[in-house]
Design a protein around this motif. Structure first.
Motif, PDB file in Angstrom:
ATOM      1  N   LYS A 182       0.838  -1.208   0.000  1.00 18.54           N
ATOM      2  CA  LYS A 182       0.000   0.000   0.000  1.00 18.54           C
ATOM      3  C   LYS A 182       0.868   1.252   0.000  1.00 18.54           C
ATOM      4  O   LYS A 182       0.570   2.221  -0.683  1.00 18.54           O
ATOM      5  N   GLN A 183       1.930   1.200   0.793  1.00 14.98           N
ATOM      6  CA  GLN A 183       2.828   2.356   0.896  1.00 14.98           C
ATOM      7  C   GLN A 183       3.423   2.702  -0.478  1.00 14.98           C
ATOM      8  O   GLN A 183       3.506   3.864  -0.851  1.00 14.98           O
ATOM      9  N   LEU A 184       3.808   1.676  -1.238  1.00 15.24           N
ATOM     10  CA  LEU A 184       4.406   1.899  -2.562  1.00 15.24           C
ATOM     11  C   LEU A 184       3.341   2.014  -3.648  1.00 15.24           C
ATOM     12  O   LEU A 184       3.647   2.370  -4.779  1.00 15.24           O
ATOM     13  N   ASN A 185       2.107   1.678  -3.290  1.00 20.55           N
ATOM     14  CA  ASN A 185       1.003   1.638  -4.254  1.00 20.55           C
ATOM     15  C   ASN A 185       1.390   0.805  -5.481  1.00 20.55           C
ATOM     16  O   ASN A 185       1.151   1.190  -6.623  1.00 20.55           O
ATOM     17  N   ILE A 186       2.012  -0.333  -5.212  1.00 18.79           N
ATOM     18  CA  ILE A 186       2.529  -1.156  -6.303  1.00 18.79           C
ATOM     19  C   ILE A 186       1.512  -2.248  -6.667  1.00 18.79           C
ATOM     20  O   ILE A 186       1.003  -2.958  -5.795  1.00 18.79           O
ATOM     21  N   THR A 187       1.212  -2.329  -7.948  1.00 11.87           N
ATOM     22  CA  THR A 187       0.274  -3.329  -8.453  1.00 11.87           C
ATOM     23  C   THR A 187       0.869  -4.707  -8.196  1.00 11.87           C
ATOM     24  O   THR A 187       1.989  -4.993  -8.620  1.00 11.87           O
ATOM     25  N   THR A 188       0.111  -5.551  -7.494  1.00 15.69           N
ATOM     26  CA  THR A 188       0.682  -6.811  -7.009  1.00 15.69           C
ATOM     27  C   THR A 188      -0.241  -7.987  -7.287  1.00 15.69           C
ATOM     28  O   THR A 188      -1.453  -7.890  -7.074  1.00 15.69           O
ATOM     29  N   ILE A 189       0.337  -9.072  -7.768  1.00 17.03           N
ATOM     30  CA  ILE A 189      -0.419 -10.329  -7.871  1.00 17.03           C
ATOM     31  C   ILE A 189       0.214 -11.315  -6.912  1.00 17.03           C
ATOM     32  O   ILE A 189       1.425 -11.567  -6.950  1.00 17.03           O
ATOM     33  N   PHE A 190      -0.634 -11.830  -6.033  1.00 15.50           N
ATOM     34  CA  PHE A 190      -0.197 -12.692  -4.944  1.00 15.50           C
ATOM     35  C   PHE A 190      -0.800 -14.070  -5.173  1.00 15.50           C
ATOM     36  O   PHE A 190      -1.994 -14.185  -5.451  1.00 15.50           O
ATOM     37  N   VAL A 191       0.025 -15.094  -5.096  1.00 12.39           N
ATOM     38  CA  VAL A 191      -0.481 -16.453  -5.302  1.00 12.39           C
ATOM     39  C   VAL A 191      -0.497 -17.206  -3.975  1.00 12.39           C
ATOM     40  O   VAL A 191       0.487 -17.180  -3.226  1.00 12.39           O
ATOM     41  N   THR A 192      -1.619 -17.837  -3.678  1.00 15.02           N
ATOM     42  CA  THR A 192      -1.683 -18.690  -2.494  1.00 15.02           C
ATOM     43  C   THR A 192      -2.745 -19.767  -2.681  1.00 15.02           C
ATOM     44  O   THR A 192      -3.653 -19.622  -3.501  1.00 15.02           O
ATOM     45  N   HIS A 193      -2.610 -20.870  -1.900  1.00 12.78           N
ATOM     46  CA  HIS A 193      -3.712 -21.830  -1.879  1.00 12.78           C
ATOM     47  C   HIS A 193      -4.418 -21.761  -0.529  1.00 12.78           C
ATOM     48  O   HIS A 193      -5.276 -22.562  -0.223  1.00 12.78           O
ATOM     49  N   ASP A 194      -4.034 -20.740   0.268  1.00 16.64           N
ATOM     50  CA  ASP A 194      -4.562 -20.583   1.628  1.00 16.64           C
ATOM     51  C   ASP A 194      -5.675 -19.522   1.627  1.00 16.64           C
ATOM     52  O   ASP A 194      -5.423 -18.333   1.439  1.00 16.64           O
ATOM     53  N   GLN A 195      -6.891 -19.981   1.875  1.00 15.02           N
ATOM     54  CA  GLN A 195      -8.054 -19.102   1.780  1.00 15.02           C
ATOM     55  C   GLN A 195      -7.986 -17.951   2.800  1.00 15.02           C
ATOM     56  O   GLN A 195      -8.297 -16.808   2.464  1.00 15.02           O
ATOM     57  N   ASP A 196      -7.562 -18.261   4.033  1.00 14.29           N
ATOM     58  CA  ASP A 196      -7.490 -17.213   5.063  1.00 14.29           C
ATOM     59  C   ASP A 196      -6.482 -16.141   4.663  1.00 14.29           C
ATOM     60  O   ASP A 196      -6.726 -14.950   4.841  1.00 14.29           O
ATOM     61  N   GLU A 197      -5.363 -16.596   4.110  1.00 14.13           N
ATOM     62  CA  GLU A 197      -4.338 -15.641   3.680  1.00 14.13           C
ATOM     63  C   GLU A 197      -4.890 -14.725   2.581  1.00 14.13           C
ATOM     64  O   GLU A 197      -4.693 -13.511   2.613  1.00 14.13           O
ATOM     65  N   ALA A 198      -5.614 -15.305   1.640  1.00 15.68           N
ATOM     66  CA  ALA A 198      -6.221 -14.518   0.560  1.00 15.68           C
ATOM     67  C   ALA A 198      -7.200 -13.492   1.131  1.00 15.68           C
ATOM     68  O   ALA A 198      -7.243 -12.341   0.694  1.00 15.68           O
ATOM     69  N   MET A 199      -7.964 -13.892   2.128  1.00 17.16           N
ATOM     70  CA  MET A 199      -8.968 -13.001   2.727  1.00 17.16           C
ATOM     71  C   MET A 199      -8.333 -11.770   3.366  1.00 17.16           C
ATOM     72  O   MET A 199      -8.817 -10.669   3.220  1.00 17.16           O
ATOM     73  N   VAL A 200      -7.235 -11.972   4.111  1.00 14.82           N
ATOM     74  CA  VAL A 200      -6.645 -10.826   4.809  1.00 14.82           C
ATOM     75  C   VAL A 200      -5.793  -9.937   3.902  1.00 14.82           C
ATOM     76  O   VAL A 200      -5.657  -8.758   4.163  1.00 14.82           O
ATOM     77  N   MET A 201      -5.252 -10.504   2.836  1.00 11.07           N
ATOM     78  CA  MET A 201      -4.272  -9.743   2.051  1.00 11.07           C
ATOM     79  C   MET A 201      -4.879  -8.910   0.918  1.00 11.07           C
ATOM     80  O   MET A 201      -4.315  -7.900   0.531  1.00 11.07           O
ATOM     81  N   SER A 202      -6.013  -9.343   0.359  1.00  9.98           N
ATOM     82  CA  SER A 202      -6.360  -8.931  -0.999  1.00  9.98           C
ATOM     83  C   SER A 202      -7.344  -7.773  -1.113  1.00  9.98           C
ATOM     84  O   SER A 202      -8.224  -7.609  -0.273  1.00  9.98           O
ATOM     85  N   ASP A 203      -7.204  -7.008  -2.193  1.00  4.69           N
ATOM     86  CA  ASP A 203      -8.291  -6.120  -2.626  1.00  4.69           C
ATOM     87  C   ASP A 203      -9.339  -6.949  -3.355  1.00  4.69           C
ATOM     88  O   ASP A 203     -10.529  -6.786  -3.150  1.00  4.69           O
ATOM     89  N   ARG A 204      -8.856  -7.830  -4.219  1.00  2.00           N
ATOM     90  CA  ARG A 204      -9.767  -8.745  -4.915  1.00  2.00           C
ATOM     91  C   ARG A 204      -9.126 -10.122  -4.982  1.00  2.00           C
ATOM     92  O   ARG A 204      -7.907 -10.261  -4.957  1.00  2.00           O
ATOM     93  N   ILE A 205     -10.005 -11.125  -5.083  1.00  2.00           N
ATOM     94  CA  ILE A 205      -9.542 -12.508  -5.172  1.00  2.00           C
ATOM     95  C   ILE A 205     -10.048 -13.101  -6.489  1.00  2.00           C
ATOM     96  O   ILE A 205     -11.211 -12.922  -6.847  1.00  2.00           O
TER      97      ILE A 205
END
Ligand code: ADP
Length: 226
Positions: A182-205
């Motif tokens: 957020k600080q860098l406002n950098i466009t990011t794609i994050f890969v995970t198979h962990d649903q909880d991790e996706a929930m806390v990290m993402s703007d969209r899933i």
């Protein structure tokens, strides 16, 4: 116009089994989008196609409106962090981070400034002279993150960066990655198979299954209408 556009991306490794079956996906500038799905569904493959580490058989990838589908990986200005920390073991933290900057032919002073700034961001100012083997897994992954952002890439790709890290530290690194993103406002794609991790990290899933997008929405919408 979206910042990143995947248009009908098809990919197979052996020309028999299709791993990606016509992916259409748009990523907005500054957002953190998570690719979530079971192991083997094609998440890493999609990232690697964007990074230029794999070639697609069909479709187009656009970055800031420019078609980068066949562009060399080094010309894409994309930073990547992998599950395995993949630091150069024979180089100090500082040397690891300077590597990409030297390729960019930056001045010594600029390289120093950038390294100090990135190390401060991940809280490892005092580890510049350490070798990877002298750091914990969590610290190595922070260095890998710092090494990726120090080149000021247009896109940051994080391929299961926390999978090898124990549960407690993992939570704090999730928060830290999100703060830096957020600080860098950098466009990011994050890969995970962990649903909880996706929930806390993402703007969209983006939910992937068997090489296809099943659902694409905000965490709250996916949670309430799976
Ligand atoms: P995920 O990241 O969702 O776990 P991957 O993109 O790594 O999935 O893999 C998707 C499919 O492609 C899997 O069946 C995997 O075995 C296959 N695959 C991945 N990389 C290669 C490769 N280099 N050569 C052949 N098959 C591959």
């Amino acid at each position: 116009m979206s910042y990143i556009t995947f248009k009908n991306i098809c990919k197979s490794y052996d020309n028999k089994t299709q791993v990606l079956k016509g992916i259409d996906l748009e990523v907005e500038e500054g957002e953190l989008l998570t690719l979530l799905g079971p192991s083997g569904c094609g998440k890493s493959t999609l990232l690697r196609c964007l990074a230029g580490l794999e070639q697609v058989q069909q479709g187009h990838i656009l970055l800031e409106g420019r078609d980068i589908t066949v562009l060399d990986a080094r010309q894409r200005q994309i930073g990547m962090v992998f599950q395995q920390y993949s630091l150069f073991p024979n180089m100090t933290v500082e040397q690891n981070m300077a590597f990409g900057l030297k390729i960019q032919r930056l001045s010594k002073a600029e390289i120093n400034d950038r390294i100090n700034e990135a190390l401060a961001m991940v809280g490892l100012q005092d580890k510049a002279d350490a070798y990877p083997a002298q750091l914990s897994g969590g610290q190595q992954q922070r260095v890998a993150l710092a090494r990726a952002i120090v080149t000021r890439p247009k896109v940051l790709l994080l391929d299961e960066p926390l999978s090898a890290i124990d549960a407690k530290l993992r939570k704090s690194l999730q928060v830290e990655i999100r703060r830096i993103q957020k600080q860098l406002n950098i466009t990011t794609i994050f890969v995970t198979h962990d649903q909880d991790e996706a929930m806390v990290m993402s703007d969209r899933i983006c939910l992937l299954n068997c090489g296809k997008i099943e659902q694409m929405d905000t965490p709250i919408a996916i949670y309430t209408h799976p």
